[in-house]
Scaffold this active site. Structure first.
Site, PDB file in Angstrom:
ATOM      1  N   THR A 103       5.297  -3.417  -5.691  1.00 35.39           N
ATOM      2  CA  THR A 103       4.380  -4.495  -5.345  1.00 35.39           C
ATOM      3  C   THR A 103       2.957  -4.091  -5.691  1.00 35.39           C
ATOM      4  OG1 THR A 103       3.851  -6.099  -3.603  1.00 35.39           O
ATOM      5  CG2 THR A 103       3.969  -3.781  -2.929  1.00 35.39           C
ATOM      6  N   GLU A 208       8.156  -5.321 -23.732  1.00 36.70           N
ATOM      7  CA  GLU A 208       8.524  -6.706 -23.377  1.00 36.70           C
ATOM      8  C   GLU A 208       8.157  -7.657 -24.518  1.00 36.70           C
ATOM      9  OE1 GLU A 208       7.996  -7.804 -18.950  1.00 36.70           O
ATOM     10  OE2 GLU A 208       6.532  -6.227 -19.317  1.00 36.70           O
ATOM     11  N   ASP A 283      14.686  -7.504 -11.315  1.00 43.17           N
ATOM     12  CA  ASP A 283      13.305  -7.857 -11.652  1.00 43.17           C
ATOM     13  C   ASP A 283      12.693  -8.770 -10.572  1.00 43.17           C
ATOM     14  OD1 ASP A 283      11.088  -7.466 -13.200  1.00 43.17           O
ATOM     15  OD2 ASP A 283      11.683  -8.791 -14.838  1.00 43.17           O
TER      16      ASP A 283
HETATM   17 ZN   LIG Z   1       9.395  -6.238 -13.802  1.00 42.47          ZN
END
Ligand SMILES: [Zn+2]
Length: 344
Positions: A103, A208, A283
């Site tokens: 987080t 990504e 995820d």
């Molecule tokens: Zn992630």
């Protein structure tokens, strides 16, 4: 059909380890709707939220809109505490026995929130879960603090220092995440170096999008785990295999966000068949409407994995957790015991 119903039942019974889950992206739909309703009429349109959370399959545009809503509703400590408590309950119900939640500590002066009070709210949610749950012994949790790619070197260092301060509260590492098209890798290296020098472990979202220079620099820095690694050329693939760095793979996330064209085309198969260490993860289970069991079932179906291969996948995840070696061995022994039980 993504998988057969009996494959999901088998995967639900497997004890599992979750190593790549963003706390706020793992929010329940019902909680998202309830918290959004409290802000209805401001910047949030409740009919939109209702519609989006009722769709079992969510295209990328809908997911990004959900991330926007989540960002707006996670501005109070009460919301953060509730989400942390519920995420643990949901994971325990899905037979996750160990989780590393990540987080980004938020500083929102307008809402009276500091990075410290944000983290206190997370810890309160974890404490609330254990205080209320009869399943408390079933799930063990550790935390990674995330650096957002929009952050400066100083902001990233602030998060790294906070992570070091919070080690005795269960923080085991740092993560680098956020919009992969934003920012420069060099910006966050001082913070990641600082964390490593102070004994924390580091996971990095990489590949990504296709960015060969950055991905090569990340591989050269050698994080303890990598997330995704979807968009590589042949040279980077070779470097990745040589690095032997374990990879967190999130099938639904990668397919929904279009980083990978389909489940069958996912690089899980090549890495797994090649003996590279991979760990299946969710995820953002809330945003992508999934669970870790469902991700295992999708993998079982898409890559024709046997029950024994699924058990091995669940077991070997224990080798890549960010616990100290002694604790890691205890977890691995517990997984072996539970998996022995699940195969009878
Ligand atoms: Zn992630």
């Amino acid at each position: 059909m993504l998988y057969r119903p009996e494959q999901l039942v088998f995967c639900q019974a497997l004890p599992k380890i979750e190593l790549h889950a963003h706390l706020n992206g793992s929010i329940r739909d019902a909680t998202l709707r309830e918290l959004a309703a409290q802000l209805n009429g401001t910047s949030i349109s409740m009919p939109d939220v209702q519609l989006r959370t009722q769709q079992a399959s969510r295209p990328l545009g809908e997911c990004f809109k959900l991330f926007d809503v989540i960002h707006q509703i996670t501005t109070t400590c009460a919301a953060i505490t509730r989400i942390a408590r519920e995420v643990l309950a949901d994971m325990a119900a899905d037979n996750v026995v160990y989780a590393e939640l990540r987080t980004t500590p938020k500083s929102l002066p307008r809402h009276g929130m500091t990075k410290e009070s944000y983290m206190s709210a997370v810890f309160q949610g974890i404490d609330d879960y254990y205080a209320a749950s009869s399943r408390a012994h079933d799930i063990q949790v550790r935390l990674l603090l995330s650096i957002d790619r929009r952050q400066s070197t100083d902001e990233a260092l602030e998060t790294a220092r906070l992570a070091v301060q919070l080690r005795d509260k269960g923080v085991v590492g740092l993560d680098l995440s956020g919009n992969p098209s934003v920012g420069q890798w060099e910006t966050w290296v001082p913070a990641l170096d600082f964390a490593r020098q102070h004994g924390l472990r580091v996971a990095v979202h990489a590949g990504e999008v296709y960015n060969p220079e950055e991905t090569a620099a990340i591989l050269a820095w050698a994080p303890d785990r990598l997330g995704h690694m979807c968009c590589l050329d042949a040279s980077l693939e070779q470097q990745l295999l040589l690095s032997r760095v374990p990879i967190e793979l999130c099938l639904s996330s990668n397919v929904i966000t279009g980083s990978v064209p389909s489940y069958q085309d996912h690089h899980f198969a090549a890495l797994h068949n090649g003996g590279h260490s991979v760990v299946l993860c969710t995820d953002d289970s809330g945003v992508f409407a999934t669970t870790l069991s469902r991700e295992y079932a999708i993998a079982a179906s898409a890559f024709t994995l046997s029950d024994e291969q699924l058990r091995q996948l669940a077991l070997t995840a224990a080798d890549h957790v960010f616990l100290e070696p002694g604790e890691r061995q205890v977890l691995r022994a517990r997984m072996e015991q539970l998996l022995g039980g699940s195969s009878k």
